[in-house]
Structures are given as structure tokens and as C-alpha cells.
Scaffold this active site. Structure first.
Site: not given
Ligand code: GLN
Length: 488
Positions: A76, A151, A175
């Protein structure tokens, strides 16, 4: 070759069915052809990947084959990679080439992995749909008009499209698990402190955790084995021995106590997702596990607490991006203030700015106690719910997400609707618990995930349960129809 799992590729390399160079070349060709369609990669590292593959082939020929020797993976784009651009999905870091490797990257390299490239992601890992990336959205290989989740959507989509057999990701509020669920792959958020975060660009430091994604629990175990362990450079990393995850994968599940939280099956859960998850629960019962009805009474407070704590920490972490030390710098600043303001205005996208504003507000004098402190108190209650539950059960099972993948733009105008997609994943981050998602069915022809939450450092038991489930079911083997059509 691209349909093989990591474990199968490992055997293929050991048997000399193919070399790492052949495998790497094949996957790079696939990525080259498919990336315009899915946008799963921000950076493709063809040259270095082929050099690493050649080195792995030589190493194997010399009789030295560490765990990931010659196996292709992707990182990532939140993990720093020496000499390879690391953007974190943001214009702010569009030109950032780190002078060092993140610990996770270093460990994979030491184990012989070949890095095909850096995967697309929501900007600074903020999002549940991959629509906030500066490099454009990732398309879900199951339905290209739908989001892959976020994400870590690039890692999940690359796995689903058979562009790569394993990938790293990070999970602050879901995420790893949410995109794994929406793309039909397997992803694990380890216990907070199990995997080093050194060199992983910080979003919300008390929640962020690095973890693996692959198509099977067996492959996730293989990657976790390499990623996990103490690192003195991350002060939140725990010095505890790493168990042999592969050794316990096959254990029978007879006698396993599975908690089923009533709060995870309430209003807002898609009936198709509920059906798939309940069928999965029945499979665990068939294997001798016992289902225990439990309650996690503060579940409803997880999303509001998270959306105070995560932005608060993000606003502090992101203050370092000021156009001076590194990152985007605006053209022709008239003075220092102009340089700070315009660099940040140009470098950050809307969602990141929204979080900085919310976080700065929650932390400001006069509001700190009302919001930030209160959210931390709620967090403690959520953790206590889990501790009480784990007094009587070994694992907690439920849906990963309420819905299958949604269409692009469907939640764009309503950040709260987007935040509610994380309703089942966020609590594990607030409590620091490990949680994984495995594919458990199709709803509207799109994958949905079963979430397995474990007690602290109980990843081996979670992977064991996921693996036994995958031995008995075929959901993790399904490929997006578009792939099988073109192959036919
Ligand atoms: N969807 C969550 C956010 O927008 C978690 C994102 C993540 O785990 N990086 O913060």
C-alpha cells in the site's frame, strides 16, 4: 499462473515449475494491461521487481530460500519504500521518494519478496470507498461502476483482479477489512502492537495498524508471519514471541465458543449480508463450534467516538506537512504564512481538510473535555464490552460491512452515510483488538465479508477458524466474472 495463491506459488517455485522472473514478468504484464481499467496501482515498479526476482532466483538456486523468496507482492502506498515514490494517495506527497524502507517493507524484502508496485488508496487513508485518492478512484473488479472500499482499495482490487497474490495494507477504522469484504478477499488487522508501524505514514496513531491481505487465510498467515514482531523503532510495538501461524491452521474447531453480538444484526444491515453471515455461522456450528448470543452494549457509540479521536490525532499528525521540510510546496510564496497556507491548501484534498478542521476543533481549549476526553471515555467502555464478552467466548463473529460495494458517488454528498459503512469495523480499532474479514457470499452479485474478531494476540486462532471455513466453502475462490469471461 496468476490464479495461484501465495502458498501455491511458493510450492511452484520450490518445485521449479516456474522461476520468480517468469512469475514476476507475467504479473507485470497483467498489471500493465489491467491497471488502466482498475487504477489499483499508483506506481508500478517493473525494473526493480525484475531485479529482485532475478536475485531471488539466484538465492533459491544457491539453496537459500526464505519464506517469501521470489513471491510477488504489492505495498500500500502508505509504507515508505526506499527509492520508490510513496504518495499516501495525496498530492502533498506526490514527489516524495523516501530515503528509507518501512519496517514492514524491510521484513518482506529480507524474506525475499518481490515488490511489483505501490497500491492506490484514499488520501492519507481517510475514506471507505477509495474515492478520495489524488490519483483517482480504484474500480471494484466485481463491478467497475462500484467502489472497492477503502482506504486499502488498491490492494484489495489488485488481489481480486489476480494482479498480485498478496499485499500489505493498513487499518485505522476498517481499511483492511472493509475493502477485503467489498472485493471478496481476505484481510487481517492484527492486534495493536503486533506489527511495527515504523515508516508507515501516520493517520491516527492510537488506532493505525499494518496488516496483510491475500485471497486465503493461509496466505494471510504466511504474510503475517513475516510482518509481525518487535521493532524497537516503534514504541507501540510489543515485544512478544510470534507464534507459528501455519502450525495451527488446520486444527479442528470442535468446542470453539463463538460470540454473536446482537448489536451487529440490527437495523441498517442489508438482509442479503445478514443471510450470508448467518449461513457462515451455521458452517461453524457444523464444524463443532458453539454459538453464544452476546451483547456489546456500547457498539452504537463506536462511530461517533472514532470520528472525534481519529480526526484529532490526524490533525496533529498532518501538521508536519507544511511545504517546508518535504511535500508539496506552492509556487512563488510571498512570505512564510502564504507558503504554509497555499502549500496545505493545494496539497490536501477535501476529506483531509475536513478531518483537520474537525480534529483541530475537538482539541481546542474549551472543547477538549467535551469532545476528545469524552470520546476517550467512551472508547474505554467499548473496550470493556469486549473484555466482558471474551470472558465467555473465544471469537466474535458478525458482518464486516452492512452493505456490498456501492456505486461511485452514492455517498459523496453525505459524509455521515459514508462513515456508517465502518459501523462494524471501528470498534476493534478503538479496543486495539485483532479482526479479520473473509469472503462469505455474494449479494447482488458482489462479495460480502464475515468478520472474525479475536482477543488480544489471538491471531492464530482467528486464522485457524478462517482457514477451516475456507476449506469447507468456496467463496474465497470466486473470481470476478469479468476475469473468467476474458479467460474463457
Ligand atoms: N473509513 C475510515 C476512515 O475514513 C477508516 C479508514 C482507515 O481504516 N484507514 O477514517
Amino acid at each position: 499462473m496468476h490464479d495461484l495463491t501465495l502458498a501455491q506459488m511458493c510450492h511452484g517455485l520450490a518445485r521449479r515449475d516456474f522461476s520468480s522472473t517468469e512469475l514476476t514478468r507475467h504479473l507485470l504484464e497483467r498489471i500493465g494491461a489491467a491497471n488502466p481499467r482498475y487504477n489499483a496501482f499508483i506506481t508500478i515498479a517493473s525494473e526493480t521487481a525484475l531485479a529482485q526476482a532475478a536475485a531471488a532466483d539466484r538465492r533459491r538456486a544457491a539453496g537459500d530460500a526464505p519464506a517469501l523468496c521470489g513471491l510477488p507482492i504489492a505495498h500500500k502506498d502508505i509504507f515508505c519504500t526506499r527509492g520508490l515514490r510513496t504518495s499516501c494517495g495525496s498530492r502533498m506527497l506526490d514527489n516524495f521518494v523516501p530515503p528509507y524502507d518501512a519496517t514492514v517493507v524491510e521484513r518482506c524484502a529480507a524474506a525475499g519478496a518481490v515488490v511489483l508496485g505501490k497500491t492506490n488508496m484514499d488520501e492519507f487513508a481517510m475514506g471507505s470507498s477509495n474515492e478520495t485518492s489524488y490519483y483517482g478512484p480504484v474500480k471494484n473488479p466485481w463491478a467497475t461502476d462500484c467502489v472497492p472500499g477503502g482506504s486499502s482499495g488498491g490492494s484489495a482490487a489488485a488481489l481480486a483482479a489476480r494482479l498480485v497474490p498478496g499485499a500489505t495494507a493498513s487499518d485505522t477504522g476498517g481499511s483492511i477489512r472493509q475493502p477485503a469484504a467489498l472485493c471478496g478477499v481476505t484481510g487481517l488487522k492484527p492486534t495493536y502492537g503486533r506489527v511495527s508501524r515504523w515508516g508507515m505514514i501516520a493517520f491516527a496513531s492510537s488506532l493505525d495498524q499494518a496488516g496483510p491481505m491475500a485471497r486465503t487465510a493461509e496466505d494471510v498467515a504466511l504474510l503475517l508471519q513475516v510482518m509481525a514482531g518487535f521493532d524497537a523503532r516503534d514504541s507501540t510495538c510489543l515485544d512478544r514471541p510470534v507464534p507459528d501461524y501455519a502450525a495451527t491452521l488446520e486444527q479442528p474447531l470442535a468446542g470453539l465458543r463463538i460470540g454473536v453480538p446482537e448489536e451487529y444484526f440490527g437495523a441498517g444491515l442489508h438482509p442479503g449480508t445478514e443471510r450470508a453471515v448467518r449461513e457462515a455461522l451455521a458452517e461453524f456450528e457444523r464444524q463443532g463450534a458453539r454459538l453464544v448470543a452476546i451483547s456489546l452494549p456500547h457498539s452504537g457509540l463506536a462511530v461517533p467516538a472514532y470520528y472525534v479521536i481519529a480526526p484529532a490525532e490526524a490533525s496533529a499528525n498532518l501538521s508536519r506537512f507544511d511545504g517546508v521540510r518535504y511535500g508539496h510546496r506552492c509556487a512563488d510564496p510571498v512570505d512564510l504564512r502564504d507558503l504554509y497556507m497555499r502549500s496545505r491548501e493545494e496539497g490536501f484534498g477535501d476529506e483531509v481538510k475536513r478531518r483537520i478542521l474537525i480534529g483541530t476543533y475537538c482539541l481546542s481549549a474549551g472543547y477538549y473535555d467535551a469532545y476528545y476526553n469524552k470520546a476517550q471515555q467512551v472508547r474505554r467502555l467499548i473496550r470493556q464490552d469486549f473484555l466482558d464478552a471474551f470472558a465467555n467466548v473465544d471469537l466474535i463473529l458478525g458482518p464486516t460491512c452492512p452493505n456490498p460495494a456501492f456505486a461511485f458517488g452514492a455517498k459523496g454528498g453525505d459524509p455521515v452515510a459514508m462513515y456508517l459503512e465502518d459501523i462494524y469495523t471501528i470498534a476493534a480499532n478503538l479496543a486495539g483488538l485483532p479482526a479479520l474479514s473473509v469472503p462469505c457470499g455474494l449479494v447482488d452479485a458482489k462479495p460480502v465479508g464475515l468478520q472474525i474478531i479475536g482477543n488480544y494476540f489471538d491471531e492464530a486462532r482467528m486464522l485457524n477458524a478462517a482457514h477451516r471455513y475456507q476449506l469447507a466453502t468456496g467463496w474465497h475462490q470466486l473470481a470476478p466474472p469479468a476475469l473468467t469471461e476474458t479467460a474463457a
